[in-house]
Design an enzyme around this catalytic site. Structure first.
Site, PDB file in Angstrom:
ATOM      1  N   SER A   1       0.835  -1.206   0.000  1.00 24.84           N
ATOM      2  CA  SER A   1       0.000   0.000   0.000  1.00 24.84           C
ATOM      3  C   SER A   1       0.872   1.260   0.000  1.00 24.84           C
ATOM      4  CB  SER A   1      -0.911  -0.064   1.228  1.00 24.84           C
ATOM      5  OG  SER A   1      -1.880   0.929   1.184  1.00 24.84           O
TER       6      SER A   1
ATOM      7  N   ASP B   1     -10.131  -4.428  -5.129  1.00 25.64           N
ATOM      8  CA  ASP B   1      -9.442  -3.667  -4.078  1.00 25.64           C
ATOM      9  C   ASP B   1     -10.024  -2.265  -4.064  1.00 25.64           C
ATOM     10  OD1 ASP B   1      -7.790  -2.286  -2.391  1.00 25.64           O
ATOM     11  OD2 ASP B   1      -5.914  -3.013  -3.277  1.00 25.64           O
TER      12      ASP B   1
ATOM     13  N   HIS C   1      -7.448  -5.815  -0.195  1.00 24.50           N
ATOM     14  CA  HIS C   1      -6.289  -4.941  -0.247  1.00 24.50           C
ATOM     15  C   HIS C   1      -5.041  -5.586   0.348  1.00 24.50           C
ATOM     16  CE1 HIS C   1      -4.205  -1.183  -0.635  1.00 24.50           C
ATOM     17  NE2 HIS C   1      -4.075  -1.020   0.667  1.00 24.50           N
TER      18      HIS C   1
END
Ligand SMILES: Nc1ncnc2c1ncn2[C@@H]1O[C@H](COP(=O)(O)OP(=O)(O)O)[C@@H](O)[C@H]1O
Lengths: 543, 256
Positions: free
Chosen positions: B76, B198, B226
């Site tokens: 991320s 996601d 995610h």
């Protein structure tokens, strides 16, 4: 069996909470009716979607970043506060629990999600938060109020103190007025004695009668006026001190006759004198006066008799005490005068040292005693304390700095001076007051000296050159052209062997350094008696 | 091999992944300052107001451990943090593995970040309400008062245990940063791992990253959500291994 399944289905659909199951891929495989009703969607609309699809945007993000990982790591999560988004776009606050179910091999079979309607709870929470915010705000306001209240009180107190100080000042001025009146009155009386004595003297002298009685009266009146002036100077801390090393024990012992006489028969005098008492550097006469003053106050406080204790001791004032009481820490000699008299109320004690403060009837008290003591102690860089309570007696303690120099016998104490000191040398008298000049010159002539008179410094220097026989310069300190000290310097330049004697009635002068006489400077305090003048002049000329 | 966690987690999120590489590589795990077991006193508002502050920490860790030509695995927001670190000190990393990367979360004229400006602000407001996604009653427990044993020491002690103030600020840099321009300057060989469905970093964003990082491969995993490192560790490991073993051309051919 069918019955049971029906029952369970009913329980599942109508339970007071939403039930959702998601498969291993996160897609919803089952949802109960309540959940569908809450969302306002058909069940077919829900199956196949993911639970987070029905959350608001923040919920989606938190679900992905926090709760999905959490469940994956610990197998469940509890009481997560999220918002469901209904078909009509409105929000339903919910609490969500989730738990993973796994098969024997540990593979994820499904996730059971239980959803509680949290509208009420969320509202309570909001109300609680709001209440807390209000409480915090109220608290902050209260603190603020307190702060301004403190400020306001401080201001009020300050204003009050200012007005009290003004009041005290006014009272003091009133007292000064009263006293000035009193002193003027006393002075007038004394001067009246002197004047009338002199008048009578004049007349009787003309007739050749015996005048000794009037001379004595005049001298007494002048003497009392001189004493009063001394006291006034003392509390204004402007008296010329001639400090010498003193043993307070000896001094107290030496005063015993005087004290007994002063205290009368009703008061018993006790002395507690410390052994190996340190010396102090002080003006002996003044210190005696201080003790006498304290003793007189004690006597007045014991109209029906009692006990007076004079105590001496070596004492050390430490840093803490010094800081608290504004006195230099160090070694001091303590002299305490304690009586068993009526004592003082706190109000009287607070003012006892004020000049002119007295509780005694007019004529008995001047209010100068303690202020004089205080003035002396401060001028000597000492310290004074009072301990007193109504009906319990009073203890006044003075601390004088220890003197560490060698005990040095004073060359001449006035008492030891020859009472009569005649001579025939030539004395130059410098004095700007015509009357005083004539009188002083006359006194010296009476003593047998030749006198040259000068009314200012310039005249004096002229006389010095003109009359080589001058052996002593007797000069006032304060004069219009040049002061006595400068005159003496100029005179000494011309005549290094010249003897110098200063006189002054007021000692905030150049003669006085730090309000203490320079050693080696000879000073005759005005007004001086014929005996004092004779003795001083003789001693100087012989020295 | 340096693993960097993303927003909301700490190094625990790598627990199913890193052991697969432990034999072959030296494994470096850490918590960003303000997260997990980090020293909260080290948190500096100014420094961590941009991703560069976090990138500086990554560089410092590598320097401290004397790492060069290593592999960076970032999830991320940390995928971008690693990219920035690699631009600043190119010799640090030969390979960047970017899991669910996003250089910018907010949609722009011809860019799809996945969120409208309003949505991101809704998120940040949600944070400001201090809910943190936990009910008020739960928050203190989560923040480190484990008198509910079923929550487990682990959770109470590290995972999700964030100072709410720091969490807000981290969310702010994460969701408001725009590091699209940095992508062009990445020279390390990169792998973009993208999940289906996601919501945080939609596939379009992963594709965008792949397109702008010149020397990159793109793998769209079967996993959803995610955090494939948690939900589909095997698939994630496999994709990483193939990428690390293969030549650039080979890596490009991986994936659907
Ligand atoms: N030993 C004492 N006992 C009780 N009161 C005293 C004592 N010494 C002083 N005071 C109080 O302090 C006042 C001021 O004293 P002081 O300054 O010596 O002036 P005076 O003796 O002329 O009144 C006294 O009038 C008296 O009220």
């Amino acid at each position: 069996m069918n019955q049971l399944i029906e029952d369970l289905e009913d329980l599942f659909d109508n339970a007071p909470c939403g039930y959702v199951s998601t498969g291993p891929g996160g897609h919803i495989i089952m949802a109960n009716r309540i959940f569908a009703d809450w969302l306002g969607r058909a069940r077919s609309d829900i199956i196949g979607r993911r639970f987070q699809d029905f959350l608001n945007i923040a919920g989606k993000m938190y679900y992905e970043t926090h709760f999905a990982p959490l469940m994956r790591m610990q197998g469940f999560f509890h009481e997560v506060a999220l918002d469901l988004v209904r078909a009509d776009g409105s929000k339903l606050p919910v609490l969500v629990n989730a738990v993973e179910r796994r098969d024997e091999k540990g593979a994820l079979s499904f996730v059971r999600i239980t959803i509680f309607n949290a509208s009420d709870r969320r509202r309570y929470e909001r109300e609680l938060l709001e209440a807390r915010r209000c409480a915090e705000k109220a608290n902050a306001e209260l603190q603020n109020l307190n702060r301004t209240l403190e400020e306001r009180i401080a201001e009020a107190v300050e204003a009050r103190m200012k007005s009290e100080a003004a009041l005290r000042q006014a009272q003091k001025m009133e007292a000064v007025g009263q006293l000035t009146g009193g002193i003027a009155h006393d002075f007038n009386n004394m001067l009246a004695v002197v004047f009338s004595a002199l008048n009578l003297l004049e007349r009787r002298l003309a007739k050749g009668e015996d005048v000794s009685h009037f001379i004595a009266a005049a001298k007494d009146g002048a003497g009392r006026a001189a004493a009063l002036t001394q006291r006034l100077l003392a509390f204004s801390r402007q008296q010329a001190l001639a400090p010498e090393p003193i043993c307070a024990n000896q001094m107290v012992a030496g005063m015993s006759d005087l004290l007994h006489h002063t205290l009368g028969e009703m008061v018993r005098l006790e002395t507690v004198l410390a052994e190996d008492l340190w010396q102090v550097l002080a003006d002996k006469n003044v210190l005696e006066n201080v003790v006498l003053n304290l003793a007189i106050n004690a006597r007045d406080a014991m109209p029906h008799g009692g006990r007076l204790v004079i105590e001496t001791a070596n004492s050390h004032l430490d840093e803490a005490y010094g800081a608290e009481h504004d006195v230099k820490p160090g070694q001091y000699v303590m002299v305490a005068v304690t009586d068993t008299g009526v004592g003082m109320s706190p109000e009287v004690m607070a003012k006892a040292f004020d000049p002119f403060f007295t509780t005694k009837e007019p004529g008995r008290g001047t209010g100068l005693g303690l202020s004089q003591v205080f003035g002396f102690v401060k001028q000597s860089e000492g310290h004074i304390t009072v301990n007193s309570a109504l009906g319990r007696g009073t203890s006044i303690t003075i601390y004088l700095p220890r003197y560490s120099g060698a005990p040095e016998a004073r060359n001449h104490s006035e008492a030891q001076m020859p009472v009569c000191g005649n001579g025939s040398e030539t004395v130059l008298v410098v004095e700007d007051d015509e009357q005083v000049l004539t009188l002083t010159a006359q006194m010296l002539r009476d003593l047998g000296y030749h006198v040259v008179e000068a009314r200012c410094g310039e005249e004096a220097l002229g006389a010095l050159s003109a009359v080589p026989a001058i052996g002593l310069l007797f000069t006032d300190v304060v004069m219009p052209d040049i002061n006595g000290l400068r005159l003496a310097e100029a005179a000494l330049e011309r005549r290094p062997d010249l003897k110098i004697l200063f006189t002054t009635g007021y000692s905030r002068d150049a003669v006085v350094h730090n309000r203490l006489l320079d050693p080696g400077v000879n000073l005759l305090q005005k007004p001086a008696s014929l005996e004092q003048l004779a003795a001083k002049v003789r001693t100087l000329l012989d020295g | 091999m340096v693993f960097a966690h993303g927003f909301g987690c700490d190094q625990n999120m790598w627990r199913f992944v890193w052991p697969a590489f432990a034999e072959e590589y030296r494994i470096v795990l850490f918590d960003h300052v303000g997260c997990g077991g980090s020293d909260l006193r080290a948190y500096d508002i100014g420094k961590y107001a941009s991703l560069e502050g976090y990138a500086d920490d990554v560089i410092a860790i590598c320097r401290e451990l004397d790492l060069t030509h290593s592999i960076f695995v970032g999830h991320s927001v940390s995928a971008m943090i690693g990219a920035i670190a690699s631009i600043q000190v190119p010799e640090l990393f030969d390979e960047l593995i970017m899991i669910g990367p996003s250089p910018r979360y907010i949609d722009d004229d011809d860019y799809t970040g996945g969120f409208s400006e309003a949505q991101v602000h809704e998120l940040l407001e949600f944070l400001d309400d201090n809910h943190m996604g936990w009910s008020q009653a739960m928050a203190p427990v989560i923040m480190g008062n484990p008198d509910r044993p079923e929550l487990g020491q682990e959770l109470a002690n590290s995972f999700c245990m964030t100072d709410p103030e720091i969490a807000k600020r981290f969310a702010r840099v994460t969701f408001l940063s725009d590091n699209r321009a940095d992508l062009d300057r990445v020279t390390a060989r990169a792998l973009v791992l993208q999940c289906h469905e996601d919501v945080i970093a939609p596939p379009a964003v992963g594709a965008y990253v792949h397109q702008r990082v010149s020397n990159s491969a793109f793998v769209l995993l079967n996993a959803t959500g995610h955090c494939p490192n948690l939900s589909a560790p095997e698939e994630t490991i496999l994709a990483m291994k193939i990428f690390l073993a293969g030549e650039r051309s080979a890596a490009q051919n991986v994936g659907p």
